[in-house]
Motif scaffolding. Structure first.
Motif, PDB file in Angstrom:
ATOM      1  N   SER A   7     -22.738 -51.484-101.810  1.00 32.09           N
ATOM      2  CA  SER A   7     -23.093 -52.827-101.357  1.00 32.09           C
ATOM      3  C   SER A   7     -22.784 -53.832-102.447  1.00 32.09           C
ATOM      4  CB  SER A   7     -24.581 -52.880-101.000  1.00 32.09           C
ATOM      5  OG  SER A   7     -24.969 -54.194-100.709  1.00 32.09           O
ATOM      6  N   ARG A   8     -21.992 -54.795-102.110  1.00 31.89           N
ATOM      7  CA  ARG A   8     -21.655 -55.838-103.082  1.00 31.89           C
ATOM      8  C   ARG A   8     -22.802 -56.810-103.289  1.00 31.89           C
ATOM      9  NH1 ARG A   8     -16.804 -55.938 -99.579  1.00 31.89           N
ATOM     10  NH2 ARG A   8     -15.421 -54.408-100.499  1.00 31.89           N
ATOM     11  N   GLY A   9     -23.747 -56.845-102.338  1.00 34.08           N
ATOM     12  CA  GLY A   9     -24.824 -57.819-102.405  1.00 34.08           C
ATOM     13  C   GLY A   9     -26.095 -57.343-103.088  1.00 34.08           C
ATOM     14  N   SER A  10     -26.148 -56.101-103.540  1.00 37.22           N
ATOM     15  CA  SER A  10     -27.373 -55.607-104.171  1.00 37.22           C
ATOM     16  C   SER A  10     -27.211 -55.544-105.692  1.00 37.22           C
ATOM     17  CB  SER A  10     -27.734 -54.223-103.628  1.00 37.22           C
ATOM     18  OG  SER A  10     -26.922 -53.242-104.210  1.00 37.22           O
ATOM     19  N   ASN A  11     -28.347 -55.528-106.381  1.00 37.83           N
ATOM     20  CA  ASN A  11     -28.329 -55.460-107.850  1.00 37.83           C
ATOM     21  C   ASN A  11     -27.802 -54.127-108.362  1.00 37.83           C
ATOM     22  OD1 ASN A  11     -29.401 -58.013-107.912  1.00 37.83           O
ATOM     23  ND2 ASN A  11     -31.506 -57.299-108.088  1.00 37.83           N
ATOM     24  N   THR A  12     -28.115 -53.045-107.635  1.00 37.52           N
ATOM     25  CA  THR A  12     -27.715 -51.710-108.074  1.00 37.52           C
ATOM     26  C   THR A  12     -26.332 -51.321-107.584  1.00 37.52           C
ATOM     27  OG1 THR A  12     -28.714 -50.677-106.124  1.00 37.52           O
ATOM     28  CG2 THR A  12     -30.112 -50.921-108.089  1.00 37.52           C
TER      29      THR A  12
END
Length: 90
Positions: free
Chosen positions: A29-34
């Motif tokens: 996921s490009r949108g998560s911190n991890t």
């Protein structure tokens, strides 16, 4: 050409004998911190030729098949890019 991952998710979506809560899917996921997010089989709304639509947290998200990293069914890995597991057995 047959796509085993597409067939797997079609079964998750339509087969009432599949334990949808027992399926956990991790994806890039490009949108998560991890850089990694997860959803369960219950979140699958639609399966397309190139990916699937999932509804999590009150919003819908399209996940292309190539971003799926790992699929577990009742704790057992049925697909893993890292470990080269491609069984898709439920």
């Amino acid at each position: 050409m047959k796509n085993p991952m597409r067939n797997f998710f079609q079964r998750v979506l339509w087969d009432d004998n599949v334990d949808k809560k027992g399926i956990v899917v991790e994806f890039a996921s490009r949108g998560s911190n991890t850089g990694v997010e997860a959803f369960t089989g219950e979140d699958v709304v639609k399966v397309t030729r190139d990916g699937l639509l999932v509804a999590t947290g009150g919003r819908a998200k399209f996940i292309p098949f190539h971003r799926i990293i790992e699929i577990r069914y009742r704790g057992r890995v049925v697909f893993s890019k890292k470990e080269s597991v491609y069984s898709f057995k439920i």
